[in-house]
Scaffold this active site. Structure first.
Site, mmCIF file in Angstrom:
data_model
loop_
_atom_site.group_PDB
_atom_site.id
_atom_site.type_symbol
_atom_site.label_atom_id
_atom_site.label_comp_id
_atom_site.label_asym_id
_atom_site.label_seq_id
_atom_site.Cartn_x
_atom_site.Cartn_y
_atom_site.Cartn_z
ATOM 1 N N HIS C 44 23.802 -65.284 -63.162
ATOM 2 C CA HIS C 44 22.556 -63.803 -62.564
ATOM 3 C C HIS C 44 22.030 -64.728 -61.576
ATOM 4 O O HIS C 44 21.953 -63.089 -60.542
ATOM 5 C CB HIS C 44 22.197 -63.930 -63.998
ATOM 6 C CG HIS C 44 21.401 -62.287 -63.462
ATOM 7 N ND1 HIS C 44 21.854 -60.904 -63.854
ATOM 8 C CD2 HIS C 44 20.150 -62.368 -63.092
ATOM 9 C CE1 HIS C 44 21.584 -59.857 -63.684
ATOM 10 N NE2 HIS C 44 19.750 -61.276 -62.778
ATOM 11 N N HIS C 90 22.667 -53.265 -66.030
ATOM 12 C CA HIS C 90 21.575 -54.405 -67.349
ATOM 13 C C HIS C 90 22.597 -54.171 -68.547
ATOM 14 O O HIS C 90 22.154 -53.338 -69.716
ATOM 15 C CB HIS C 90 20.247 -53.135 -67.818
ATOM 16 C CG HIS C 90 19.502 -54.266 -67.726
ATOM 17 N ND1 HIS C 90 17.887 -53.825 -68.764
ATOM 18 C CD2 HIS C 90 18.957 -55.220 -67.282
ATOM 19 C CE1 HIS C 90 17.165 -54.747 -68.164
ATOM 20 N NE2 HIS C 90 17.590 -56.179 -67.794
HETATM 21 N N1 LIG Z 1 27.887 -57.412 -54.656
HETATM 22 C C1 LIG Z 1 26.536 -57.154 -54.138
HETATM 23 N N2 LIG Z 1 26.823 -57.239 -52.678
HETATM 24 C C2 LIG Z 1 26.145 -57.055 -51.557
HETATM 25 N N3 LIG Z 1 24.786 -57.731 -51.843
HETATM 26 C C3 LIG Z 1 24.354 -58.450 -52.979
HETATM 27 C C4 LIG Z 1 25.650 -58.134 -54.380
HETATM 28 N N4 LIG Z 1 25.044 -58.860 -55.058
HETATM 29 C C5 LIG Z 1 23.997 -59.405 -54.984
HETATM 30 N N5 LIG Z 1 23.525 -58.621 -53.770
HETATM 31 C C6 LIG Z 1 22.664 -59.789 -52.773
HETATM 32 O O1 LIG Z 1 21.663 -60.711 -53.318
HETATM 33 C C7 LIG Z 1 20.207 -60.979 -53.498
HETATM 34 C C8 LIG Z 1 19.624 -61.440 -54.814
HETATM 35 O O2 LIG Z 1 20.461 -60.529 -55.529
HETATM 36 P P1 LIG Z 1 19.556 -60.168 -57.688
HETATM 37 O O3 LIG Z 1 18.999 -61.560 -57.612
HETATM 38 O O4 LIG Z 1 20.824 -59.341 -58.056
HETATM 39 O O5 LIG Z 1 17.930 -59.915 -56.142
HETATM 40 P P2 LIG Z 1 16.683 -59.463 -57.275
HETATM 41 O O6 LIG Z 1 16.292 -60.074 -58.512
HETATM 42 O O7 LIG Z 1 15.705 -58.660 -56.638
HETATM 43 O O8 LIG Z 1 17.084 -58.048 -58.171
HETATM 44 C C9 LIG Z 1 19.843 -59.531 -53.352
HETATM 45 O O9 LIG Z 1 19.236 -59.631 -51.582
HETATM 46 C C10 LIG Z 1 21.319 -58.304 -53.164
HETATM 47 O O10 LIG Z 1 21.067 -57.215 -52.602
#
Ligand SMILES: Nc1ncnc2c1ncn2[C@@H]1O[C@H](COP(=O)(O)OP(=O)(O)O)[C@@H](O)[C@H]1O
Ligand SMILES: [Mg+2]
Lengths: 210, 77, 718, 77
Positions: C44, C90
């Site tokens: 995650h 979620h």
């Molecule tokens: N499928 C995806 N396409 C583009 N960017 C992604 C994708 N999955 C995650 N990211 C980017 O990776 C970064 C980390 O994601 P995430 O851990 O969900 O952030 P947060 O913990 O703030 O929710 C974020 O900037 C998110 O936009």
């Protein structure tokens, strides 16, 4: 015409009410913690979930300092409009008769409804005709109006046939106090002030005192 | 926060008789569907529990805050 | 040693990963350090199986303001204003407790958007459940997830303006709950999450910390749900929208007064990921004293405080002389705020319990050196998923088939759900659900943004590449129907276990499709989220890339609508590279046909031009209605235009198929001479009028009956 | 509807210990400002009262419908 729009923790529609009031006059926000209406000619208690609707809708907000000032203001004949949660707060505060109970569906419902103006003798509805229909959105979980006994012409607005989705007694959508200066209603006139967002009928109420 | 002499108070708040209680009705309707027969007069209310220094305050607290006497009855234990 | 090893496996780390940790630290980790690593190196937070793929997505665009890497992405919408948005999943929390899982999902995505300083103006939800008919569990999940989304969004006063719900058997054990939030911010007010300034103070504000979701990130998000769900239940997170509404106003006031150096929400893995990501982005270290963290429960251990996922919390970096002002603003909003640490030059995340150092971790190892795995894809030789049970008689006539489709779970009206959402708060909503294919929100300075979210897992299961391409095209088509031009895209990749070769193949093909479609349309991917290991007892979910798109239109008074508007208007089919087939269609599903055959190929260039033509037609007023042909094909699209407009139409389709599906077609209406201007792209089908939909004379149905069937469909199933 | 041998049962439903109780928290924070001092450990739960023919069924009713065992404890009186 100078409107004061009360802001409680958990209010949601205060900015919308502020913008709507500014279409017909001056308006500013009134902080729940200040027992001061800053010279407002009319006070709007907006919609939302003051104090999260916790314990019972409107139960906590009604004790906030600003409500003391609203109480005095109303007793001196000042104009007060309670919308949705604001209506609930005014009922809890005893400024309006009755109470609001959970919708019979027990669900939050957001729907454009039609209400009928049945009393045009108060300042908030003087711009309307008796029987005039207003298209205004309603959105709440706790909008079933109930009151012991007959309210006579304190009933100001009724849901048009087929529009009473919350189970309110006698289709009551809005009531006023005996003097008529305090009005509470469940539908949201501040969300019916621009044809782009669906309707301008709310101006008939908000604009009336101006 | 909890003073030595605090008392635990339990307040039971019920919808007044005669006022529609859709929550109670919903439960009453749902039970048979789950295979529970012979259930009646279901009512749903609120339970508030708190530690207070001065229990004599509680009735007023109920009248003014915890319950709405117009639509609710309360019982202090 | 053996006990430590037993422990790291419980926490989801492999032996190799554990050895790598020992190597990075130069010693065995202690309990706190192991807990922190296990979360930061979880799927995650660490994107172990998706990081390489995500790098292939296009992130350039003339309007790009903020790309992937921050809490939310953003695109410019003119007047110095940016539109920030992101979609996040979620899924597993919602499968365990749908009301709270969905509610806290909304809370989390709201925080991601206001963490960059934007005021949230809209929420969209994308939901997937098993078939509601005959599954009490699916109906329970649906009812409670929808109620949870409404509870949180309504209470905090952000309009929920759109979304989508699909029902398919593979989601029975593993429902999907994705939420998207859209916000607005003045570009020069954007704030980053990079910690900076050695000696600056780290302030935690918002809710007190309890044992919520302990282990959530590594257990709930990185392991398949099995029968041991019950064991995860004590960690259910409860959302408090009342706390969040104060947190939101408080955060925006802190930024407005320029009191903050950096801001970050606490999401998965709580303090652990927020602090280490802030430090990593700023190339600094952070010291934290867990003893200073306000607790909801006494006697929490340091590691519990570090990984707690209690909701409604934010972390900020503040210059020492401004700390008092920050605490004062928080106090006014009745938000708890406590200085819990400071920025250092050490490059280490150091965790103190009072004066005792209980964890000392290199930030780069935590954030940037998480092992990344190669996927080992294998194309399946036959369909991975069983054919759905037949529920629609193939012998039915066209009218009966149309009614069967309109009343089916996937196509029936979503009114039952969206009426539980406040779609008007904020006074921006120019197009509400069922008025148009995309929601339209007007901007104060004139102009408007349009938003849409889409992703059809069954079609992606039939063909991961083309299915993902279609998801992007569908969003772009929805925007075109209201007159909006796409500016940016966010996505959530909901897939099964990527360590399984067939799932790896789905993931690789779908991301390739996403990327190609975005490049062809010139739309950058500004962010998103990945949710893997979505599998239950019966196997993986359908591969489900959910796409959220934001566009702009110059004049909200010219926002398009989907319903036929005026008797006498001509009805036309506008199409380009449209070769619909029944493979993967709703009709094929209802008839119980296997997930086979090829989805139609699409000429992305031609379709982009078609979308531009529709957009122009709507903006110019030439088109009085526009609706894209999607699930259920042309016949369903025509019926939806009649239902929404409350008026009938008489059309002849010629050789156009009734129920086949594929990208590249719209049903539009307007003055005959106006439609003529679309040239060869337009085929006139007939005329708006009356109270009956008549197709080729062979199908005649009253609009009232169409509407009744459409309206009753979902409510009837519940 | 009420059979002769029905028993009135009272079910008290509370947020599980350790799980966030936003209502109790909000009420507790608000009380002093409202002039109610010396109140602590406020918790808000639900009260369900019903007539049942067979009281032995009540625990299962709570598990399956009246309470949400994930986040709530119940007590039968
Ligand atoms: N499928 C995806 N396409 C583009 N960017 C992604 C994708 N999955 C995650 N990211 C980017 O990776 C970064 C980390 O994601 P995430 O851990 O969900 O952030 P947060 O913990 O703030 O929710 C974020 O900037 C998110 O936009
Ligand atoms: Mg974040």
């Amino acid at each position: 015409m100078r409107f004061g729009v009360v802001q409680f923790p958990g209010s949601c529609d205060e900015r919308d009410a502020l913008a709507a009031a500014r279409r017909v006059g001056d308006a500013e926000l009134l902080w729940h913690g200040d027992a001061d209406l800053r010279g407002a000619d009319a006070v709007i208690i907006p919609g939302g979930f003051s104090y999260g609707d916790y314990l019972r809708v409107g139960a906590i907000a009604r004790f906030s300092p600003v409500m003391g000032a609203v109480d005095r203001f109303a007793s001196e004949g000042g104009l007060v409009l309670g919308i949705c949660n604001g209506f609930q707060v005014l009922c809890e505060a005893g400024l309006l008769p009755g109470a609001l109970l959970p919708n019979t569906s027990l669900r939050f419902t957001c729907r454009q409804v039609e209400v009928e103006v049945v009393n045009t003798s108060i300042p908030w509805t003087r711009g309307c005709e008796v029987g005039q229909r207003l298209s205004i959105p309603a959105k709440h979980t706790t909008g079933r109006y109930w009151s012991p006994g007959d309210l006579g012409d304190q009933v100001v607005l009724r849901y048009a046939p087929g529009h009473n989705f919350n189970g309110s007694m006698n289709d009551i959508a809005g009531v006023c106090n005996e003097a008529g200066n305090v009005l509470g209603l469940m539908p949201h006139p501040e969300h019916a002030v621009d044809i782009l967002t669906g309707s301008v009928d709310g101006l008939a109420l908000i604009g009336a005192p101006a | 926060m909890v003073g030595p002499c605090d008392v635990r108070v339990r307040v039971l708040i019920r919808p007044k008789a005669g006022i529609l209680d859709p929550q109670g009705q919903a439960v009453e309707r749902a039970l048979p569907a789950l295979g529970f027969e012979g259930v009646a007069n279901v009512h749903v209310g609120r339970l508030v529990e708190l530690d207070v220094e001065d229990p004599t305050q509680v009735p007023e607290m109920c009248e003014r805050l915890l319950a709405n006497p117009l639509i609710e009855d309360f019982e202090i234990e | 040693m053996t006990t430590v090893r037993a422990r790291h496996r419980e926490l989801g780390l492999t032996d190799d990963e554990f050895d790598l940790i020992v190597e990075k630290l130069g010693r065995e980790p202690n309990q706190v350090e192991l807990a922190v690593f296990s979360l930061m190196w979880s799927e995650h937070c660490g994107y172990k199986h998706s990081r390489r793929l995500l790098k292939t997505l296009p992130v350039e665009g003339s309007r790009l303001v903020l790309g992937p890497g921050e809490n939310a992405g953003a695109v410019s919408v003119g007047d110095g204003l940016a539109c920030a948005f992101k979609v996040e999943s979620h899924n597993h929390p919602s499968a365990v407790e749908p009301f709270q899982g969905a509610a806290t999902g909304v809370g989390g995505i709201l925080r991601d958007v206001f963490a960059i300083g934007a005021r949230p103006i809209a929420i969209l939800d994308s939901l997937r459940f098993g078939e509601p008919a005959g599954s009490a569990r699916s109906r329970y999940l649906l009812e409670h997830a929808v109620a949870g989304i409404g509870h949180y969004g309504n209470s905090i006063g952000v309009a929920t303006v759109g979304g989508e719900i699909y029902f398919e058997a593979p989601y029975e054990q593993n429902c999907l709950v994705n939420a998207m939030c859209v916000g607005l911010i003045e570009i020069d007010k954007l704030i980053r999450s990079a910690a900076a300034g050695v000696g600056n103070v780290v302030v935690l504000f918002g809710a007190r910390t309890g044992r919520d979701g302990i282990g959530g990130a590594s257990v709930l998000a990185s392991a398949e749900l099995g029968d041991e769900d019950a064991a995860k239940r004590p960690t259910v997170q409860i959302g408090d929208p009342f706390e969040e509404s104060r947190l939101l106003e408080c955060s925006l006031e802190l930024l407005d007064r320029e009191l903050l150096v950096a801001l970050q929400d606490l999401g998965a893995a709580g303090l652990t990921s927020s602090a280490s990501e802030m430090a990593a982005k700023g190339g600094v270290g952070i010291d934290l004293d867990v003893r200073r963290v306000p607790l909801r429960e006494a006697d929490m251990e340091p590691f519990e405080i570090m990984i707690s996922e209690s909701q409604e919390r934010m972390l900020c970096v503040v210059e020492p002389e401004r700390v008092d002002d920050v605490l004062a603003v928080c106090g006014r909003w009745e938000v708890n705020a406590t200085a819990i640490g400071e920025v250092t030059g050490s490059g280490q995340l150091r965790v103190f319990d009072g004066h005792e150092l209980v964890g000392d971790l290199p930030v780069t190892a935590l954030v940037d050196e998480c092992p990344v795995y190669e996927l080992e894809p294998l194309e399946p030789s036959r369909p991975l998923y069983p054919a759905p049970p037949p529920v629609l008689d193939a012998g039915l006539d066209a009218g009966g088939t149309l009614l069967g489709l309109l009343g089916s779970a996937n196509l029936a009206s979503r009114r039952w759900a969206f009426e539980q959402y406040d779609c008007v708060v904020g006074s921006r909503t120019v197009r509400r659900p069922e008025q148009a294919d995309a929601a339209v929100l007007m901007l104060d300075a004139g102009g408007a943004v349009a938003v849409s979210i889409d992703g059809n897992g069954r079609r992606v299961a039939v063909d991961p590449y083309r299915g993902a391409v279609e998801a992007v095209l569908e969003c772009s088509a929805n925007l075109a129907c209201v007159g909006a031009e796409p500016l940016g895209l966010t996505n959530c990749l909901n897939f099964g276990n990527p360590e399984k070769p067939h799932i790896a193949w789905q993931l690789i093909r779908a991301v390739a499709g996403l990327g190609d479609a975005c490049r062809a349309l010139g739309v950058p991917v500004v962010g998103g989220n990945v949710s893997l290991y979505n599998e239950g007892g019966e196997g993986p979910i359908y591969p489900t890339p959910v796409v959220g798109m934001v566009g702009e239109l110059p004049d909200p008074t010219r926002s398009g609508q989907l319903g036929f508007a005026q008797a006498g208007d001509a009805v036309a089919l506008l199409r380009a590279s449209w070769g619909p087939s029944e493979a993967g269609s709703e009709l094929a599903k209802l008839r119980g046909e296997p997930l086979e055959g090829a989805l139609p190929s699409a000429d992305l260039g031609e379709i982009k031009a078609l979308h531009a033509a529709v957009r122009q037609g709507v903006r110019s007023g030439a088109l009085r209605s526009a609706h894209d042909v999607a699930e259920g094909g042309l016949a369903v699209a025509l019926a939806e235009c009649c239902i929404a407009g409350g008026i009938g139409a008489r059309v002849a389709l010629g050789d156009a198929p009734l129920f086949a599906e594929g990208p590249g077609a719209f049903v539009v209406s307007g003055p005959r001479e106006a439609l003529a201007r679309f040239g060869a792209a337009a085929v006139e089908l007939g005329e708006v009028g009356g109270d009956v939909l008549s197709i080729d004379g062979e199908l005649e149905l009253a609009v009232a009956e169409l509407a009744r069937t459409h309206r009753a469909g979902l409510a009837g199933l519940l």
